[in-house]
Design an enzyme around this catalytic site. Structure first.
Site, PDB file in Angstrom:
ATOM      1  CE  LYS A 120      44.496  -9.176  29.476  1.00 30.03           C
ATOM      2  NZ  LYS A 120      45.012 -10.500  29.217  1.00 30.03           N
ATOM      3  NE  ARG A 161      51.206 -10.135  31.713  1.00 33.43           N
ATOM      4  CZ  ARG A 161      50.719  -8.998  31.215  1.00 33.43           C
ATOM      5  NH1 ARG A 161      49.454  -8.696  31.371  1.00 33.43           N
ATOM      6  NH2 ARG A 161      51.502  -8.167  30.549  1.00 33.43           N
TER       7      ARG A 161
HETATM    8  N1  HH2 Z   1      47.904 -10.017  28.656  1.00 31.13           N
HETATM    9  C1  HH2 Z   1      48.531  -8.943  28.113  1.00 31.13           C
HETATM   10  C2  HH2 Z   1      49.886  -9.020  27.782  1.00 31.13           C
HETATM   11  N2  HH2 Z   1      50.604 -10.144  28.026  1.00 31.13           N
HETATM   12  N3  HH2 Z   1      50.726 -12.333  28.871  1.00 31.13           N
HETATM   13  C3  HH2 Z   1      50.133 -13.394  29.417  1.00 31.13           C
HETATM   14  N4  HH2 Z   1      50.825 -14.508  29.687  1.00 31.13           N
HETATM   15  N5  HH2 Z   1      48.800 -13.387  29.735  1.00 31.13           N
HETATM   16  C4  HH2 Z   1      48.013 -12.310  29.507  1.00 31.13           C
HETATM   17  O1  HH2 Z   1      46.793 -12.358  29.787  1.00 31.13           O
HETATM   18  C5  HH2 Z   1      48.619 -11.148  28.910  1.00 31.13           C
HETATM   19  C6  HH2 Z   1      49.998 -11.212  28.598  1.00 31.13           C
HETATM   20  C7  HH2 Z   1      47.756  -7.694  27.862  1.00 31.13           C
HETATM   21  O2  HH2 Z   1      47.767  -6.849  28.982  1.00 31.13           O
HETATM   22  P1  HH2 Z   1      48.761  -5.625  29.185  1.00 31.13           P
HETATM   23  O3  HH2 Z   1      50.165  -6.078  29.245  1.00 31.13           O
HETATM   24  O4  HH2 Z   1      48.310  -4.862  30.364  1.00 31.13           O
HETATM   25  O5  HH2 Z   1      48.503  -4.694  27.933  1.00 31.13           O
HETATM   26  P2  HH2 Z   1      49.268  -4.477  26.550  1.00 31.13           P
HETATM   27  O6  HH2 Z   1      49.323  -5.761  25.807  1.00 31.13           O
HETATM   28  O7  HH2 Z   1      48.408  -3.441  25.852  1.00 31.13           O
HETATM   29  O8  HH2 Z   1      50.647  -3.987  26.845  1.00 31.13           O
END
Ligand code: HH2
Length: 257
Positions: A203, A237
């Site tokens: 992040k 995660r």
């Molecule tokens: N962060 C992201 C997406 N989903 N779900 C939970 N429970 N907690 C988190 O911190 C979280 C989440 C964002 O990260 P990422 O999936 O890598 O990116 P994107 O939203 O751009 O797909």
């Protein structure tokens, strides 16, 4: 929890796993690396992201879900839509990971009508605008109060307490200083009584600290995951499962004395 984003635009791995075969291969790789849960998502929620239509979300998720349903770990689906929740639960998903903490119409009922686990996450505002000057008087108390209220609402709707996980939502309507305070004080969230999921992997806060782009944030992400685990997080995660497992193994070996 190993993350696979079936999206063209995720900040961390956008485009890499949009093709079903690529997503399926990545899910298998993460299980081989030691993931205990796989989290698949088809809508980027990075700051500035635009929503994806429900049909498109399902078209991305279902083929991948069908192929990985036989893996020896539970599959979590990152979605905020009730119809998508119902469809993926019918296809064998074991967990709903909702960045809106089941606030969409019908979402609580969709989860209550099954026996799946659920992650309730805190966010302030919507991905499109959430990083525009977020403000809290006391971020730790506000996030904790919100999550306790959502968990109580879920329990009243018939979702048993042992199905619920809470998540402070690092980066969702929070400055770096908010994120660091939430991590520093993670124990106070753990004390609320539900298992805590922490998602710091790749992040922006880690980018600000290290000056690195998402693809170069592995060491920072593993460090952040370890710090969260040491403060009581139950589920991490992460995109980099092997490195995270190594860090946890070293920590656990030290603790085992
Ligand atoms: N962060 C992201 C997406 N989903 N779900 C939970 N429970 N907690 C988190 O911190 C979280 C989440 C964002 O990260 P990422 O999936 O890598 O990116 P994107 O939203 O751009 O797909």
């Amino acid at each position: 929890m190993g993350v696979v984003n079936i999206t063209p635009d995720s900040f961390s791995d956008g485009g890499e796993f949009l093709a079903p075969q690529a997503a399926i291969a990545q899910a298998r790789r993460l299980v081989d690396e030691g993931a205990a849960i796989i989290d698949i998502g088809a809508e980027s929620t990075r700051p500035g992201a635009l929503p994806v239509g429900e049909e498109e979300e399902l078209a991305r998720l279902i083929p991948v879900l069908r192929s990985i349903a036989g893996l020896p770990v539970p599959i979590s689906v990152d979605t905020r839509r009730a119809q998508v929740m119902r469809a993926v639960l019918a296809e064998g998903a074991s967990m709903i990971n909702d960045i809106e903490a089941l606030s969409a119409p019908g979402a609580i009922e969709a989860v209550a009508g099954s026996d799946c686990a659920v992650c309730l996450m805190h966010k302030k505002g919507d991905p499109e605008t959430m990083q525009k000057d977020p403000h809290y008087d006391d971020v730790v108390a506000e996030v904790g109060d919100f999550l306790a209220a959502r968990a109580a609402a879920a329990e009243s709707a018939g979702i048993a307490r042992n199905r619920i996980v809470i998540d402070p939502g690092f980066g969702f309507g929070k400055t770096s200083s908010h994120n660091l305070e939430l991590l520093r004080e993670l124990r106070s969230l753990v004390k609320r009584g539900w298992p805590v999921l922490a998602g710091l992997s790749r992040k922006a806060t880690l980018g600000r600290i290290t000056g690195r782009v998402p693809g170069e944030r592995m060491v920072a992400s593993v460090t952040a995951a370890l710090l969260a685990a040491q403060r009581g997080a139950t589920i991490l995660r992460v995109h980099d499962v092997a490195g995270t497992r190594d860090a946890l193994a070293v920590w656990q070996a030290v603790e085992a004395g």
